[in-house]
Scaffold this motif. Structure first.
Motif, mmCIF file in Angstrom:
data_model
loop_
_atom_site.group_PDB
_atom_site.id
_atom_site.type_symbol
_atom_site.label_atom_id
_atom_site.label_comp_id
_atom_site.label_asym_id
_atom_site.label_seq_id
_atom_site.Cartn_x
_atom_site.Cartn_y
_atom_site.Cartn_z
ATOM 1 N N SER A 112 0.846 1.308 -0.727
ATOM 2 C CA SER A 112 -0.231 1.872 -0.292
ATOM 3 C C SER A 112 0.452 2.184 0.925
ATOM 4 N N ALA A 132 -0.535 7.869 -1.002
ATOM 5 C CA ALA A 132 0.099 7.185 -1.995
ATOM 6 C C ALA A 132 -0.848 6.098 -2.351
ATOM 7 N N SER A 133 -0.572 4.987 -3.873
ATOM 8 C CA SER A 133 -0.835 4.176 -4.059
ATOM 9 C C SER A 133 -0.501 3.050 -5.574
ATOM 10 N N ALA A 134 0.015 2.614 -5.506
ATOM 11 C CA ALA A 134 0.373 1.187 -6.722
ATOM 12 C C ALA A 134 0.015 0.368 -6.973
ATOM 13 N N ASN A 165 7.125 -1.084 -10.665
ATOM 14 C CA ASN A 165 6.960 -0.845 -9.131
ATOM 15 C C ASN A 165 6.997 -2.551 -8.767
ATOM 16 N N SER A 186 8.734 2.441 -6.026
ATOM 17 C CA SER A 186 7.511 2.507 -6.527
ATOM 18 C C SER A 186 7.725 3.525 -7.103
ATOM 19 N N PHE A 246 2.590 5.977 -9.613
ATOM 20 C CA PHE A 246 0.957 5.570 -9.306
ATOM 21 C C PHE A 246 -0.108 5.407 -10.003
ATOM 22 N N THR A 247 -0.745 4.531 -8.613
ATOM 23 C CA THR A 247 -2.095 4.202 -9.390
ATOM 24 C C THR A 247 -3.275 5.570 -9.366
ATOM 25 N N THR A 284 -3.247 10.238 -9.069
ATOM 26 C CA THR A 284 -1.811 10.865 -8.605
ATOM 27 C C THR A 284 -2.269 11.858 -7.458
ATOM 28 N N PRO A 285 -0.775 11.196 -6.132
ATOM 29 C CA PRO A 285 -1.291 11.553 -5.018
ATOM 30 C C PRO A 285 -0.940 13.574 -5.151
ATOM 31 N N ARG A 306 9.210 9.094 -6.261
ATOM 32 C CA ARG A 306 8.884 7.845 -5.785
ATOM 33 C C ARG A 306 9.540 7.653 -4.592
ATOM 34 N N THR A 307 8.813 6.002 -4.353
ATOM 35 C CA THR A 307 9.070 6.146 -3.085
ATOM 36 C C THR A 307 10.253 4.575 -2.697
#
Length: 225
Positions: free
Chosen positions: A86, A94-96, A103, A121, A124-125, A127-128, A138-139
């Motif tokens: 997160s 954002a979270s995944a 991921n 990541s 994502f879990t 949608t940001p 991506r991060t």
């Protein structure tokens, strides 16, 4: 054999089994790594209305110490699927959850003298929120060392920033399509803090069994009273 005698024998057997299981090797632990830092410029024009150089970010990711190493085509790389990730920056978050191939934690061992630890990541879990019409693609949370730190193994705790003095960065890429890098823009941040590495052991079979024994013994005493 009376019912009471059978109950006592069963209880003794369960206790013996639980004590035997306690002697087994320790189970895996869930490790939480918290991180924080600030964005550094220049911020892409397309994102400048929402983010600014010097803006703080924070987040965390979790992984299992028994995560299975999975090789890549390049023998110097290996990846481990994390549990979850997160990130928060002001009103943006954002979270995944971990997924092999998207991921994951990537480990690079000693390529050109560098060890690299990167938390990727791309799925994502939730949608940001889009930023000026751009979606988070991506991060990358990346730690790079100019010396041998971890080999191909996943370090069991929090990455020590002192070990990764060469590069400690966060990369965030945004684009029109969350599944494509076409026409994307990237901004960067510097990680200034990591920790704590709180490990939460998974409950062992022995502890669960001992709990059942205690419960059964308590019920038996109440019936016998």
């Amino acid at each position: 054999m009376t019912t009471l005698t059978m109950a006592r024998a069963t209880t003794r057997l369960m206790v013996a089994l639980a004590l035997t299981t306690l002697a087994a090797p320790a189970h895996a632990a869930l490790v939480t790594v918290e991180f924080a830092g600030t964005l550094n410029g220049p911020i892409p024009t397309a994102l400048a209305s929402t983010f600014s150089s010097g803006q703080a970010f924070s987040g965390r990711y979790r992984f299992d110490t028994d995560a299975v190493a999975r090789p890549l085509s390049d023998p110097n790389w290996v990846f481990y699927t994390y549990v979850d990730f997160s990130l928060t920056m002001g009103g943006f978050s954002a979270s995944a959850t971990g997924q092999a191939g998207s991921n994951q934690i990537l480990i690079q061992d000693g390529v050109s003298g560098f060890d690299l630890y990167r938390v990727d990541s791309t799925r994502f879990t939730t949608t940001p929120t889009r930023v000026e019409g751009l979606a988070l693609v991506r991060t990358y949370l990346q730690f790079t060392s100019a010396r041998d730190v971890h080999g191909r193994s996943l370090p069991p705790g929090v990455p020590d920033l002192n070990d990764y003095a060469f590069n400690r960065s966060l990369q965030l890429t945004f684009g029109p399509n969350p599944n494509s890098l076409v026409d994307s823009v990237t901004m960067f941040g510097t990680v200034t803090r990591t920790g704590p590495g709180t490990s939460v052991p998974e409950p062992s079979v022995a502890l669960l069994l001992l709990g059942a024994v205690v419960g059964a013994a308590a019920r038996h005493r109440r019936r016998s009273a």
